[in-house]
Motif scaffolding. Structure first.
Motif, PDB file in Angstrom:
ATOM      1  N   SER A  44      20.195   3.735 -11.224  1.00  0.00           N
ATOM      2  CA  SER A  44      19.281   3.208 -10.215  1.00  0.00           C
ATOM      3  C   SER A  44      17.849   3.549 -10.597  1.00  0.00           C
ATOM      4  CB  SER A  44      19.605   3.798  -8.834  1.00  0.00           C
ATOM      5  OG  SER A  44      19.344   5.188  -8.820  1.00  0.00           O
ATOM      6  N   VAL A  45      16.929   3.049  -9.793  1.00  0.00           N
ATOM      7  CA  VAL A  45      15.524   3.431  -9.882  1.00  0.00           C
ATOM      8  C   VAL A  45      15.223   4.237  -8.626  1.00  0.00           C
ATOM      9  CG1 VAL A  45      13.141   2.598  -9.864  1.00  0.00           C
ATOM     10  CG2 VAL A  45      14.850   1.454 -11.295  1.00  0.00           C
ATOM     11  N   ILE A  46      14.583   5.382  -8.810  1.00  0.00           N
ATOM     12  CA  ILE A  46      14.234   6.255  -7.688  1.00  0.00           C
ATOM     13  C   ILE A  46      12.789   6.003  -7.301  1.00  0.00           C
ATOM     14  CG2 ILE A  46      13.992   8.640  -6.901  1.00  0.00           C
ATOM     15  CD1 ILE A  46      15.993   9.383  -9.178  1.00  0.00           C
ATOM     16  N   VAL A  47      12.556   5.790  -6.012  1.00  0.00           N
ATOM     17  CA  VAL A  47      11.206   5.672  -5.476  1.00  0.00           C
ATOM     18  C   VAL A  47      10.953   6.909  -4.629  1.00  0.00           C
ATOM     19  CG1 VAL A  47       9.668   4.394  -3.928  1.00  0.00           C
ATOM     20  CG2 VAL A  47      11.219   3.146  -5.458  1.00  0.00           C
ATOM     21  N   TYR A  48       9.888   7.627  -4.947  1.00  0.00           N
ATOM     22  CA  TYR A  48       9.492   8.802  -4.177  1.00  0.00           C
ATOM     23  C   TYR A  48       8.465   8.349  -3.140  1.00  0.00           C
ATOM     24  CZ  TYR A  48      11.829  11.289  -7.896  1.00  0.00           C
ATOM     25  OH  TYR A  48      12.774  11.735  -8.782  1.00  0.00           O
ATOM     26  N   TRP A  49       8.730   8.669  -1.875  1.00  0.00           N
ATOM     27  CA  TRP A  49       7.896   8.182  -0.789  1.00  0.00           C
ATOM     28  C   TRP A  49       7.785   9.259   0.274  1.00  0.00           C
ATOM     29  CZ3 TRP A  49       5.571   3.514  -1.228  1.00  0.00           C
ATOM     30  CH2 TRP A  49       4.829   3.086  -0.136  1.00  0.00           C
ATOM     31  N   HIS A  50       6.599   9.410   0.848  1.00  0.00           N
ATOM     32  CA  HIS A  50       6.378  10.380   1.920  1.00  0.00           C
ATOM     33  C   HIS A  50       6.587   9.661   3.254  1.00  0.00           C
ATOM     34  CE1 HIS A  50       4.813  14.155   3.482  1.00  0.00           C
ATOM     35  NE2 HIS A  50       4.186  13.437   4.396  1.00  0.00           N
ATOM     36  N   GLY A  51       7.600  10.077   3.995  1.00  0.00           N
ATOM     37  CA  GLY A  51       7.904   9.417   5.267  1.00  0.00           C
ATOM     38  C   GLY A  51       8.771   8.187   5.040  1.00  0.00           C
ATOM     39  N   PRO A  52       8.981   7.419   6.104  1.00  0.00           N
ATOM     40  CA  PRO A  52       9.837   6.238   5.960  1.00  0.00           C
ATOM     41  C   PRO A  52       9.144   5.145   5.140  1.00  0.00           C
ATOM     42  CG  PRO A  52       9.270   6.637   8.292  1.00  0.00           C
ATOM     43  CD  PRO A  52       8.565   7.661   7.473  1.00  0.00           C
ATOM     44  N   PRO A  53       9.862   4.549   4.185  1.00  0.00           N
ATOM     45  CA  PRO A  53       9.273   3.456   3.404  1.00  0.00           C
ATOM     46  C   PRO A  53       9.015   2.245   4.299  1.00  0.00           C
ATOM     47  CG  PRO A  53      11.296   4.266   2.375  1.00  0.00           C
ATOM     48  CD  PRO A  53      11.196   4.890   3.725  1.00  0.00           C
ATOM     49  N   PRO A  54       7.957   1.482   4.006  1.00  0.00           N
ATOM     50  CA  PRO A  54       7.675   0.294   4.815  1.00  0.00           C
ATOM     51  C   PRO A  54       8.758  -0.782   4.641  1.00  0.00           C
ATOM     52  CG  PRO A  54       6.131   0.479   2.977  1.00  0.00           C
ATOM     53  CD  PRO A  54       6.985   1.695   2.963  1.00  0.00           C
ATOM     54  N   THR A  55       8.886  -1.616   5.653  1.00  0.00           N
ATOM     55  CA  THR A  55       9.897  -2.674   5.663  1.00  0.00           C
ATOM     56  C   THR A  55       9.794  -3.564   4.441  1.00  0.00           C
ATOM     57  OG1 THR A  55       9.871  -2.635   8.070  1.00  0.00           O
ATOM     58  CG2 THR A  55      10.828  -4.584   7.026  1.00  0.00           C
ATOM     59  N   GLY A  56       8.584  -3.940   4.051  1.00  0.00           N
ATOM     60  CA  GLY A  56       8.404  -4.819   2.895  1.00  0.00           C
ATOM     61  C   GLY A  56       8.948  -4.204   1.609  1.00  0.00           C
ATOM     62  N   LEU A  57       8.773  -2.911   1.454  1.00  0.00           N
ATOM     63  CA  LEU A  57       9.283  -2.237   0.266  1.00  0.00           C
ATOM     64  C   LEU A  57      10.811  -2.158   0.307  1.00  0.00           C
ATOM     65  CD1 LEU A  57       8.696  -0.768  -2.389  1.00  0.00           C
ATOM     66  CD2 LEU A  57       8.378   1.330  -1.055  1.00  0.00           C
TER      67      LEU A  57
END
Length: 143
Positions: A44-57
């Motif tokens: 997979s590809v890991i996306v690091y994000w602070h808080g909940p990711p936005p709907t579009g992402l």
């Protein structure tokens, strides 16, 4: 038969997924955005994000040929960059470069190569000094 890899050792599906994320991050800057990379097992590809990711992402993630997983970050870029810059300024004699660690859990540092430097002791002391975990990434030769 597996897909052929390009010069970056990514398959076309991985490259398409990474490119889509790059384009999204560039088109929609967000202070909560961390980084992204292939998972160590390349499943997979890991996306690091602070808080909940936005709907579009999240929607973009669902449309990719390679699965995307999200991991929450401890810090945001705007919290880590001032710390990284201060570490380089205050300790330029031992630190040649600093920036957010890959998973945004602290600051990663590259140290000038010196046999007398114990990177474990140094990074622990630096972390205590700045109040953020400091992680050794590698040594760099002066020159």
């Amino acid at each position: 038969m597996s897909e052929p890899e390009d010069k970056w050792h990514t398959t076309p599906a991985e490259r398409a997924t990474l490119d889509a994320l790059y384009d999204c991050f560039k088109a929609h800057p967000d202070p909560n955005a961390g980084s992204f990379r292939r998972s160590p097992d390349r499943a997979s590809v890991i996306v690091y994000w602070h808080g909940p990711p936005p709907t579009g992402l999240l929607e973009l993630a669902g449309q990719q040929p390679v699965p995307i997983t999200f991991e929450s970050t401890r810090y945001r870029l705007d919290e880590l960059m001032p710390v990284a810059k201060q570490l380089v300024t205050d300790h330029h004699d031992v630190i040649c470069s600093a920036g957010p660690s890959k998973d945004f859990s602290g600051v990663g540092v590259m140290l000038w190569s010196d046999p007398a430097t114990d990177h474990e002791e140094l990074t622990a002391a630096l972390g205590e000094e700045v109040g953020v975990p400091v992680v050794f990434e590698r040594y760099v030769e002066r020159g």
